[in-house]
Motif scaffolding. Structure first.
Motif, mmCIF file in Angstrom:
data_model
loop_
_atom_site.group_PDB
_atom_site.id
_atom_site.type_symbol
_atom_site.label_atom_id
_atom_site.label_comp_id
_atom_site.label_asym_id
_atom_site.label_seq_id
_atom_site.Cartn_x
_atom_site.Cartn_y
_atom_site.Cartn_z
ATOM 1 N N LEU A 31 12.221 13.205 73.359
ATOM 2 C CA LEU A 31 11.919 14.632 73.264
ATOM 3 C C LEU A 31 13.196 15.448 73.459
ATOM 4 C CD1 LEU A 31 8.631 14.741 75.382
ATOM 5 C CD2 LEU A 31 8.925 14.263 72.935
ATOM 6 N N HIS A 88 7.997 19.401 65.157
ATOM 7 C CA HIS A 88 7.618 20.312 66.246
ATOM 8 C C HIS A 88 6.618 21.340 65.758
ATOM 9 C CE1 HIS A 88 10.561 23.873 65.433
ATOM 10 N NE2 HIS A 88 10.337 23.227 64.319
ATOM 11 N N SER A 128 4.537 21.932 73.396
ATOM 12 C CA SER A 128 4.381 20.849 74.370
ATOM 13 C C SER A 128 3.021 20.186 74.264
ATOM 14 C CB SER A 128 4.610 21.372 75.796
ATOM 15 O OG SER A 128 3.722 22.432 76.088
ATOM 16 N N ALA A 147 2.615 12.369 65.979
ATOM 17 C CA ALA A 147 3.172 13.715 65.810
ATOM 18 C C ALA A 147 3.325 14.082 64.340
ATOM 19 C CB ALA A 147 4.515 13.814 66.531
ATOM 20 N N THR A 187 3.754 17.337 71.799
ATOM 21 C CA THR A 187 4.509 16.203 72.339
ATOM 22 C C THR A 187 3.719 15.446 73.406
ATOM 23 O OG1 THR A 187 5.619 17.725 73.893
ATOM 24 C CG2 THR A 187 6.758 17.219 71.828
ATOM 25 N N MET A 217 9.992 16.587 69.040
ATOM 26 C CA MET A 217 10.154 15.132 69.074
ATOM 27 C C MET A 217 11.167 14.703 68.025
ATOM 28 S SD MET A 217 7.302 12.119 68.642
ATOM 29 C CE MET A 217 6.536 12.547 70.204
#
Length: 361
Positions: free
Chosen positions: A314, A335, A276, A255, A279, A326
């Protein structure tokens, strides 16, 4: 505001002046007479937006982008379901093809048995047996007849079951097709709403002058800072001491490696991400599949207390679970925020937290 733009107040004043001139008693119109050139009057400068105006704009933008995020989740869910249903229809079609081939083979076997009986003169096996003069042949034949009868019964039963399976496969395929079409419509409607909300937000932002955009950005940063300060002030960070699992570390590494990449709704990488998408792909890279949307991540993954969270977990935001980030430790998250922004690090408490979920173990 700068050149080329007028506020609503300026436009209203101009219209009022025009109306007053046109309605003046005795007003008459004639051919204009030449007048010496003169310097045009200066354009009235518009009044810069106040902090209150910009705060209202900030809240409006938050609402528009929030609605776009909700619609994005709906789009992603419909897309995921469409993919699943398409795969199910393909599987059912394969079952139907195989079932038909099996039924054809069974029919061939039944036809062969019928032809054999025809060649024997049409007499049933029992009649041939009764006409035998050899006792041993009689006994052997009796066993074969019994076996043949059982085989014929089994053949007919298998044919019936195969036919029923084919009918069920056809019904299931038709039902899945209806769901597929419904999800395609839902996906199209969600896509339309996403574009509408983003276009409205972009239009609102485009009406701001450069200086006003800077002031708006400061207001956004200040709002996020206040939320983060309040969250940290609650003492929650003092309770958070969990260490990331091996998978959690891999997810965080993935990430954070995406920092700087642009947000794009419906995107799962590798160049752009929605919240999303980031993640789910981070955890996929760590070897753990999780639901595609923030709402399904909230529904399906194990929930834990905020005080128990560790890097890789999360954090789900907003009452409708419309955003996800995250946790990477030390009160921070990574994010993909919204259109026009890039994957970034922010304070975990900078947005209203709904709860925390943990993929894997």
């Amino acid at each position: 505001m700068g050149s080329g733009k007028r506020t609503l107040t300026t436009a209203t004043m101009a219209l009022a002046c025009a109306a007053a001139i046109l309605s003046a008693p005795g007003a008459a119109f004639a051919s204009p007479t030449p007048t010496p050139p003169s310097t045009p009057p200066p354009t009235p400068a518009s009044t810069p937006a106040s902090d209150e105006d910009l705060e209202a704009i900030r809240k409006k933008l938050d609402m528009l982008y929030h609605d776009a995020a909700v619609a994005t989740d709906a789009y992603n869910a419909a897309e995921e379901q469409t993919d699943q249903q398409s795969a199910q229809i393909v599987g059912l079609a394969r079952e139907i093809v195989e079932g038909r081939a099996k039924l054809d083979r069974l029919k061939d076997r039944a036809g062969a048995a019928a032809r054999a009986q025809y060649r024997s003169g049409g007499l049933p096996p029992e009649a041939h047996l009764m006409l035998s003069d050899d006792p041993q042949e009689f006994l052997d034949g009796a066993g074969r007849i019994r076996e043949g009868a059982q085989a014929t019964k089994g053949l007919l039963t298998e044919m019936t079951r195969t036919q029923e399976d084919l009918e069920q496969y056809a019904q299931d395929a038709a039902a899945q097709w209806k769901k597929l079409e419904a999800n395609r419509e839902a996906k199209a409607a969600a896509k339309k709403k996403v574009k509408k909300q983003i276009a409205a937000a972009q239009k609102l932002e485009s009406q701001l002058e450069k200086d006003e955009k800077k002031r708006l950005a400061k207001l956004e940063q200040e709002a996020a800072r206040k939320s983060q300060t309040a969250w940290l002030g609650s003492g929650v960070l003092d309770e958070i001491s969990g260490k990331a699992s091996a998978q959690g570390k891999e997810a965080v590494e993935y990430a954070t490696a995406q920092i700087g990449k642009a947000y794009e709704w419906g995107a799962e990488g590798p160049e752009t991400f929605d919240c999303s998408g980031l993640t789910s792909q981070a955890w996929a890279a760590a070897g753990q599949g999780i639901p595609r949307t923030s709402q399904e991540q909230w529904k399906q993954l194990d929930r834990i207390d905020v005080e128990s969270m560790r890097p890789g977990d999360l954090i789900i935001y907003n009452a409708d679970a419309s955003h996800v980030a995250m946790y990477i430790g030390d009160g921070a998250i990574v994010h993909s925020p919204r259109p026009g922004r890039t994957v970034t690090v922010a304070g975990a408490g900078s947005m209203p937290i709904l709860g925390v979920v943990r993929p894997g173990t």
